[in-house]
Write a protein that holds these residues in place. Structure first.
Motif, PDB file in Angstrom:
ATOM      1  N   GLY A 189      -5.876  79.564  15.865  1.00  0.00           N
ATOM      2  CA  GLY A 189      -4.742  79.500  14.941  1.00  0.00           C
ATOM      3  C   GLY A 189      -3.496  80.205  15.436  1.00  0.00           C
ATOM      4  O   GLY A 189      -2.381  79.709  15.240  1.00  0.00           O
ATOM      5  N   ILE A 190      -3.647  81.367  16.074  1.00  0.00           N
ATOM      6  CA  ILE A 190      -2.486  82.133  16.528  1.00  0.00           C
ATOM      7  C   ILE A 190      -2.317  82.062  18.039  1.00  0.00           C
ATOM      8  O   ILE A 190      -1.243  81.791  18.550  1.00  0.00           O
ATOM      9  CB  ILE A 190      -2.604  83.604  16.074  1.00  0.00           C
ATOM     10  N   TRP A 191      -3.412  82.258  18.779  1.00  0.00           N
ATOM     11  CA  TRP A 191      -3.298  82.331  20.235  1.00  0.00           C
ATOM     12  C   TRP A 191      -3.405  80.969  20.916  1.00  0.00           C
ATOM     13  O   TRP A 191      -3.126  80.849  22.107  1.00  0.00           O
ATOM     14  CB  TRP A 191      -4.375  83.267  20.800  1.00  0.00           C
ATOM     15  N   GLY A 192      -3.776  79.937  20.179  1.00  0.00           N
ATOM     16  CA  GLY A 192      -3.912  78.607  20.779  1.00  0.00           C
ATOM     17  C   GLY A 192      -2.625  78.109  21.401  1.00  0.00           C
ATOM     18  O   GLY A 192      -2.615  77.512  22.484  1.00  0.00           O
ATOM     19  N   LYS A 193      -1.519  78.363  20.714  1.00  0.00           N
ATOM     20  CA  LYS A 193      -0.230  77.902  21.232  1.00  0.00           C
ATOM     21  C   LYS A 193       0.167  78.691  22.486  1.00  0.00           C
ATOM     22  O   LYS A 193       0.790  78.152  23.406  1.00  0.00           O
ATOM     23  CB  LYS A 193       0.832  78.053  20.140  1.00  0.00           C
ATOM     24  N   VAL A 194      -0.212  79.972  22.516  1.00  0.00           N
ATOM     25  CA  VAL A 194       0.064  80.802  23.697  1.00  0.00           C
ATOM     26  C   VAL A 194      -0.787  80.313  24.871  1.00  0.00           C
ATOM     27  O   VAL A 194      -0.306  80.191  26.004  1.00  0.00           O
ATOM     28  CB  VAL A 194      -0.227  82.286  23.401  1.00  0.00           C
ATOM     29  N   ALA A 195      -2.062  80.025  24.605  1.00  0.00           N
ATOM     30  CA  ALA A 195      -2.953  79.512  25.647  1.00  0.00           C
ATOM     31  C   ALA A 195      -2.413  78.205  26.219  1.00  0.00           C
ATOM     32  O   ALA A 195      -2.450  77.974  27.430  1.00  0.00           O
ATOM     33  CB  ALA A 195      -4.354  79.306  25.073  1.00  0.00           C
ATOM     34  N   GLU A 196      -1.892  77.353  25.352  1.00  0.00           N
ATOM     35  CA  GLU A 196      -1.297  76.097  25.809  1.00  0.00           C
ATOM     36  C   GLU A 196      -0.105  76.375  26.722  1.00  0.00           C
ATOM     37  O   GLU A 196       0.078  75.716  27.752  1.00  0.00           O
ATOM     38  CB  GLU A 196      -0.852  75.275  24.592  1.00  0.00           C
TER      39      GLU A 196
END
Length: 463
Positions: free
Chosen positions: A58-65
């Protein structure tokens, strides 16, 4: 060590000097700004070392992307030619609505479009617009009221049940339906939808869960309604367990309330940031379904659609209990949503913004106005309309035009002539504001087959 996190903190951790840092700062500011700096940076280090473990988070998924497969942000150019399209009832549709569809058909993701006979201009896609795209979803192509839908419940009670009971049914609608921004039920009903893990996994949904719980079983403002009326079945399905004839029914029209509106606002903003477009089509910014935000919107949109159904189910349950009778069958359909469907042999994302699904054999409801019949329909599966039909009569006057040209006394006279009892309602929903539903239905005989009609008798709307 100060408590505010900066880009330098991420650089020290080893983050590349690119947009991944800006994404991380944005996510922390939006969802984690009250937490301790040390614990956030420890998590960020884990994301940096093993980003694949955080895909979909939810929060870190966009950072991982941003670390593994950054979303490319560039000005999108429109195609020189439109994708193929069909218009049904062209003479009944305003030019602005057609122009909006033509612009949408030039998006690089567009593959096919259609305009229904009730169409009129809106924001982004026109109301009554259908657009098939390639692996991308347009939040404004779905609309602000995600999952706005119709629901019709039929009782094994003859139409004559209404005679002499209008006062009782008016009281039932007043006591057991709630409308607008402020009205909620005192006795809340629970629902399985609030047990879904997605409410806690996507941060924006977590923040909206309490409001959604409060608004369960309520209806919005504008053209949303709950009404008692008479259904006349000319054809029946075996599973309905009813003979052709006239019966008491309840029809409701509403959507996903504040939950859907906030989802639409949030992801429209994200789409606009990731997908810059020329000014005339900026409302049509999309999210690639292979991206974190695209996947997240898809999950949130489907939750909002299920929540809209839950609201209708609760409304009909309350009314059936108040009448003291069991519902025999229900017909229901979304008309503001996006679906994964096969179009010309390929899986596409089909946006229906004010359009009824009409694949072969699919049942739906197309309402008229307060004084005009609605229609129970069965889809014919017309590929030219992308398996769609109109979602109602369609407006011929804007809300502003209604307020400047229609008086309350004129509207009341129309209602009296039609024998309609109205609770609430305003002149911008006057029957005169809408196209002739019979004309609209005659323009889509190749899209749907009519199984029956619904005649409103007692209508409840927002004040």
């Amino acid at each position: 060590m100060g408590n505010k996190i900066s880009g330098k903190d991420f650089i020290k951790l080893g983050f590349p000097k690119n947009n991944a840092i800006n994404i991380a700062l944005g996510q922390i500011q939006r969802y984690r700004k009250r937490e301790k700096k040390e614990s956030i940076l420890n998590e960020a280090k884990e994301v940096l070392l093993e980003p694949e473990k955080f895909v979909g988070h939810g929060i870190w998924g966009k950072v991982a992307e941003g670390l593994t497969k950054p979303v490319e942000v560039r000005l999108q150019e429109l195609k020189k030619t439109r994708s193929p399209f069909s218009i049904f009832g062209e003479n009944e549709i305003d030019e602005q609505a057609k122009l909006q569809l033509y612009d949408a058909l030039k998006l690089p993701i567009s593959v096919k479009g259609a305009l229904m006979p009730d169409a009129h201009s809106g924001y982004g896609l026109p109301i009554g617009g259908v657009l098939a795209t390639d692996n991308a979803v347009i939040p404004y192509g779905v609309g602000v009221d995600i999952g706005c839908r119709m629901s019709l419940s039929v009782f094994d009670l003859p139409a004559s049940f209404l005679k002499g009971k209008s006062h009782q049914l008016i009281q039932i609608l007043q006591e057991h339906t709630k409308f607008g921004m402020k009205e909620v039920h005192r006795n809340k009903a629970d629902h399985e939808i609030f047990e879904r893990s997605i409410f806690n996994e996507i941060p924006i949904l977590k923040n909206l869960k309490s409001k959604a719980y409060q608004q369960l079983g309520t209806s919005g403002g504008g053209n949303h309604f709950v009404e008692f009326g008479i259904i006349k079945l000319t054809e029946v399905k075996p599973e309905w367990n009813l003979q052709p004839g006239e019966y008491l029914a309840v029809l409701s029209h509403s959507g996903s309330r504040g939950l859907g509106a906030n989802i639409a606002k949030h992801y429209t903003y994200l789409a606009g940031k990731q997908c810059p477009l020329p000014k005339q089509v900026q409302h049509l910014a999309w999210l690639d379904l292979n991206t974190h935000d695209g996947q997240e919107y898809w999950l949130a949109m489907n939750l909002a659609g299920d929540y809209a159904k839950a609201c209708h189910d609760d409304i009909h349950r309350r009314l059936a209990k108040a009448i003291g009778k069991r519902v025999v069958f229900t017909i229901e359909n979304h008309h503001n949503f996006a679906w994964k469907e096969m179009v010309d042999g390929f899986e596409r994302i089909v946006h229906r913004k004010g359009a009824t699904p009409a694949s072969e054999g699919v049942l739906g409801i197309i309402p008229g106005s307060m004084t005009a019949d609605g229609f129970i329909v069965e889809g014919l599966g017309n590929e030219l309309s992308i398996n769609s039909a109109s979602h109602g009569a369609g407006r011929k006057l804007s809300r502003a035009k209604c307020k400047s040209t229609i008086t309350k006394s004129f509207m009341n006279a129309q209602l009296k002539d039609a024998g309609i009892e109205l609770i609430g309602g305003s002149v911008d929903e006057a029957p005169f504001a809408y196209k002739n539903i019979k004309t609209v239905m005659n323009l889509q005989t190749e899209l749907v087959k009519v199984l029956g009609t619904f005649t409103p008798k007692i209508v409840r709307m927002d004040k």
